[in-house]
Design an enzyme around this catalytic site. Structure first.
Site, PDB file in Angstrom:
ATOM      1  N   ASP A   1       0.817  -1.205   0.000  1.00 28.38           N
ATOM      2  CA  ASP A   1       0.000   0.000   0.000  1.00 28.38           C
ATOM      3  C   ASP A   1       0.858   1.265   0.000  1.00 28.38           C
ATOM      4  O   ASP A   1       0.374   2.370   0.215  1.00 28.38           O
ATOM      5  CB  ASP A   1      -0.959   0.006   1.197  1.00 28.38           C
ATOM      6  CG  ASP A   1      -0.210  -0.052   2.531  1.00 28.38           C
ATOM      7  OD1 ASP A   1       1.028  -0.242   2.516  1.00 28.38           O
ATOM      8  OD2 ASP A   1      -0.870   0.098   3.579  1.00 28.38           O
TER       9      ASP A   1
ATOM     10  N   ASP B   1      17.661  -8.068 -18.929  1.00 30.02           N
ATOM     11  CA  ASP B   1      17.671  -8.338 -17.498  1.00 30.02           C
ATOM     12  C   ASP B   1      17.086  -9.726 -17.243  1.00 30.02           C
ATOM     13  O   ASP B   1      17.071 -10.573 -18.128  1.00 30.02           O
ATOM     14  CB  ASP B   1      16.843  -7.256 -16.784  1.00 30.02           C
ATOM     15  CG  ASP B   1      17.395  -6.894 -15.417  1.00 30.02           C
ATOM     16  OD1 ASP B   1      17.178  -7.690 -14.468  1.00 30.02           O
ATOM     17  OD2 ASP B   1      18.040  -5.845 -15.287  1.00 30.02           O
TER      18      ASP B   1
ATOM     19  N   ASP C   1       1.495  -1.490 -12.174  1.00 28.22           N
ATOM     20  CA  ASP C   1       2.261  -0.273 -12.459  1.00 28.22           C
ATOM     21  C   ASP C   1       2.861  -0.287 -13.864  1.00 28.22           C
ATOM     22  O   ASP C   1       3.307   0.754 -14.366  1.00 28.22           O
ATOM     23  CB  ASP C   1       3.399  -0.111 -11.452  1.00 28.22           C
ATOM     24  CG  ASP C   1       2.905   0.387 -10.100  1.00 28.22           C
ATOM     25  OD1 ASP C   1       1.680   0.434  -9.893  1.00 28.22           O
ATOM     26  OD2 ASP C   1       3.753   0.717  -9.249  1.00 28.22           O
TER      27      ASP C   1
ATOM     28  N   ASP D   1      12.873 -14.077 -24.874  1.00 32.41           N
ATOM     29  CA  ASP D   1      13.579 -14.914 -23.909  1.00 32.41           C
ATOM     30  C   ASP D   1      14.831 -15.469 -24.579  1.00 32.41           C
ATOM     31  O   ASP D   1      14.760 -16.385 -25.397  1.00 32.41           O
ATOM     32  CB  ASP D   1      12.675 -16.049 -23.426  1.00 32.41           C
ATOM     33  CG  ASP D   1      13.293 -16.859 -22.301  1.00 32.41           C
ATOM     34  OD1 ASP D   1      14.478 -16.626 -21.977  1.00 32.41           O
ATOM     35  OD2 ASP D   1      12.598 -17.722 -21.734  1.00 32.41           O
TER      36      ASP D   1
ATOM     37  N   ASP E   1      11.691 -22.156 -19.018  1.00 31.88           N
ATOM     38  CA  ASP E   1      10.596 -21.722 -18.159  1.00 31.88           C
ATOM     39  C   ASP E   1      11.133 -20.963 -16.950  1.00 31.88           C
ATOM     40  O   ASP E   1      12.142 -21.343 -16.358  1.00 31.88           O
ATOM     41  CB  ASP E   1       9.782 -22.923 -17.681  1.00 31.88           C
ATOM     42  CG  ASP E   1       9.043 -23.592 -18.827  1.00 31.88           C
ATOM     43  OD1 ASP E   1       8.771 -22.902 -19.827  1.00 31.88           O
ATOM     44  OD2 ASP E   1       8.766 -24.804 -18.727  1.00 31.88           O
TER      45      ASP E   1
ATOM     46  N   HIS F   1      14.466  -8.473  -9.828  1.00 32.28           N
ATOM     47  CA  HIS F   1      15.390  -7.497 -10.401  1.00 32.28           C
ATOM     48  C   HIS F   1      14.853  -6.905 -11.696  1.00 32.28           C
ATOM     49  O   HIS F   1      14.772  -5.676 -11.846  1.00 32.28           O
ATOM     50  CB  HIS F   1      16.760  -8.136 -10.647  1.00 32.28           C
ATOM     51  CG  HIS F   1      17.831  -7.142 -10.977  1.00 32.28           C
ATOM     52  ND1 HIS F   1      18.022  -6.649 -12.242  1.00 32.28           N
ATOM     53  CD2 HIS F   1      18.772  -6.546 -10.195  1.00 32.28           C
ATOM     54  CE1 HIS F   1      19.040  -5.790 -12.235  1.00 32.28           C
ATOM     55  NE2 HIS F   1      19.508  -5.715 -11.007  1.00 32.28           N
TER      56      HIS F   1
ATOM     57  N   ALA G   1      29.788  -1.418 -18.720  1.00 30.80           N
ATOM     58  CA  ALA G   1      29.831  -0.006 -18.354  1.00 30.80           C
ATOM     59  C   ALA G   1      31.121   0.666 -18.796  1.00 30.80           C
ATOM     60  O   ALA G   1      31.118   1.830 -19.209  1.00 30.80           O
ATOM     61  CB  ALA G   1      29.643   0.143 -16.840  1.00 30.80           C
TER      62      ALA G   1
ATOM     63  N   SER H   1      22.395  -0.864 -10.398  1.00 30.78           N
ATOM     64  CA  SER H   1      21.381  -1.333 -11.348  1.00 30.78           C
ATOM     65  C   SER H   1      20.232  -0.354 -11.473  1.00 30.78           C
ATOM     66  O   SER H   1      19.852   0.078 -12.568  1.00 30.78           O
ATOM     67  CB  SER H   1      20.830  -2.691 -10.905  1.00 30.78           C
ATOM     68  OG  SER H   1      21.612  -3.749 -11.363  1.00 30.78           O
TER      69      SER H   1
END
Length: 532
Positions: free
Chosen positions: A242, A275, A284, A294, A299, A305, A406, A458
């Site tokens: 909530d 990811d 959301d 994939d 599966d 993450h 990076a 991340s």
């Protein structure tokens, strides 16, 4: 008589020596000498050189990047010798002729291939020329992808290979028999014009020994381990479902997100998230994920993450993402381990190729690992296509060597800060780090309609990917070098600590977007709106 007859011989001998010296001097500057590949830039991959003595196919690309003053910075492994604060250097031997991405003067040349073949600009990755090594039988001569001593971040008993255009199915089979290799997979990568093969090694030969032996084969363009990368999340904890975003999401104020949303929300910008599995059913994220892929073909259930990263970019429910109008390309390339989820080189190659094929403008890579030559080639190709590449700097601590992707010069590296604008204590440091974003105790989406508090570079990288989407909605013609310049120029300066690479500024979404209209950047811009 004898003494008189010797004199002309002596004179003739001196004349011949002089002529020989003259020919040698001329030869050193001749095209033939240029094809020898030179000695310059013997960078990290065993002489794969980005700057010295390449042959006729070398292209000077200085006008493409913009100005800048370079000093020799031999840190890191990619060989970007730069005086700019966000550039790494070292292993991949990049010797630029000018400034950072977005500033003039950038010269990138590879030397590899059969000894004596001309060198190639790395921006034209389909050309596998020679140069920096010279001599030898193997197509890979002059560069070695053998992992250094102590490197264990790769799949045991596996290697990846790429073959030259002259290789036939029969010659590939012969090499497989010679080295006791069993083919597990092959992957066509149009992005770099290559096919990568994955093999299992038979017998007791190690990965390093096999790579070292096979890369000298005439028809082998490259061989390397199948490296392992990990997601860069330091910690995560579930919270009550909530929770409301306005009170808990300090990132909104830090980056002036609501002010920026008056101008752009990332509408219809395609952002690929490479990811773990994303929970596409999270309220959301409703309507945000337009395509899934994939790369592991197995599966799995939604992972905390991947869901957190997607939410940080695109949430539009109880939580508000940095760019709630984006369209997400959700790419699963990491397993579902609760902690330390892993992905491999081959899975990431698949993910990048799919993202490019499906029109991604931004690619978020919140993972880190060792330097990977083929991944570097793919990132270079993606950059040249106009794809903006964002990656987590890493959570290995201030004394860690550079982590990849990076530290790749075509990637915008992001470090993490806390609510007081202090650097996350476990974030990597380094001059390759371009900007910072909130990444400590961040409220984020979690699978099964729940929420979590997460920490790491991340989530910081995801926030920057969202800001990039705002910029691209506002001005779709922006190139990756433009994006980097806008982010760094509009960022808020942070206090330095004693370690190098700690001076990356905190991104500011509102200032970055407003700077697109040509208005001079005011570091206080947006403060009045924030107070209303």
């Amino acid at each position: 008589m004898r003494s008189n007859s010797r004199k002309p011989r002596l004179i003739l001998g001196l004349m011949l020596c002089g002529l020989l010296v003259t020919v040698c001097c001329i030869g050193e500057s001749s095209p033939a000498a240029a094809r020898m590949g030179g000695f310059g830039g013997m960078g990290g991959f065993g002489g794969r050189s980005f700057g010295g003595g390449a042959g006729p196919r070398q292209r000077m690309t200085a006008p493409r990047r913009g100005g800048g003053n370079f000093a020799d910075r031999p840190s890191g492994r990619y060989g970007r010798n730069s005086a700019n604060a966000d550039r790494s250097s070292g292993r991949y031997g990049r010797n630029p002729g000018g400034g950072d991405r977005g500033e003039p003067g950038h010269h990138r040349t590879i030397g590899t291939g059969v000894g004596g073949n001309p060198g190639t600009d790395v921006s034209d990755v389909s050309k596998r020329g020679g140069g920096g090594g010279g001599g030898g039988a193997g197509a890979n001569n002059g560069r070695s992808n053998v992992p250094p001593n102590g490197e264990r971040r790769f799949v045991p008993g596996e290697i990846l290979t790429e073959f030259s255009a002259s290789a036939t199915p029969q010659s590939i089979d012969q090499i497989a028999r010679r080295y006791d290799l069993t083919r597990l997979d092959s992957l066509s990568l149009p992005l770099i014009g290559s096919t990568i093969y994955r093999w299992r090694i038979g017998g007791r030969r190690s990965v390093a020994d096999t790579v070292g032996a096979i890369e000298n084969e005439r028809t082998v363009s490259s061989a390397q381990p199948n490296y392992i990368f990990t997601l860069q999340e330091q910690a995560a904890a579930a919270v009550a479902d909530d929770t409301q975003g306005d009170a808990a999401q300090y990132v909104l104020d830090k980056l002036q997100i609501k002010q920026a949303h008056q101008l752009a929300a990332g509408k219809n910008v395609l952002v690929a998230v490479i990811d773990s599995e994303v929970d596409a059913k999270h309220p959301d994220l409703a309507g945000t994920i337009v395509k899934n892929f994939d790369a592991l073909s197995s599966d799995t259930s939604p992972h905390k993450h991947g869901t957190a990263i997607a939410g940080a970019i695109a949430s539009h429910g109880k939580l508000l993402g940095v760019a709630p109008g984006v369209q997400l390309l959700a790419v699963r390339a990491f397993d579902d381990a609760p902690v330390g989820a892993k992905g491999t080189s081959l899975g990431i190659y698949k993910a990048l190729q799919w993202a490019a094929d499906n029109g991604a403008r931004v690619v978020n890579m919140s993972f880190a690992g060792p330097p990977d030559w083929e991944l570097h080639r793919m990132l270079t190709a993606a950059y040249e296509k106009g794809i903006v590449l964002i990656a987590a700097a890493g959570n290995a601590g201030p004394n860690s060597p550079p982590l990849y992707p990076a530290a790749d010069p075509d990637v915008i590296a992001v470090t993490a800060t806390d609510s007081n604008d202090g650097l996350f204590k476990m974030s990597n440091r380094g001059e390759y780090i371009a900007v910072a974003a909130p990444g400590v105790d961040i409220l984020a989406d979690a699978p099964a309609e729940s929420y979590q508090i997460t920490t790491g570079t991340s989530i910081a990288a995801a926030h920057v990917s969202g800001v990039v989407a705002l910029l691209l909605e506002s001005k779709p013609s922006l190139k990756p070098r433009d994006i980097r310049s806008l982010l760094t120029a509009s960022a808020t300066a942070l206090g330095k600590d004693e370690r190098p690479g700690s001076s990356a500024g905190l991104v500011n979404a509102y200032r970055a977007v407003t700077s697109l209209n040509g208005k001079p950047i005011d570091k206080n811009d947006g403060d009045d709106q924030a107070k209303r």
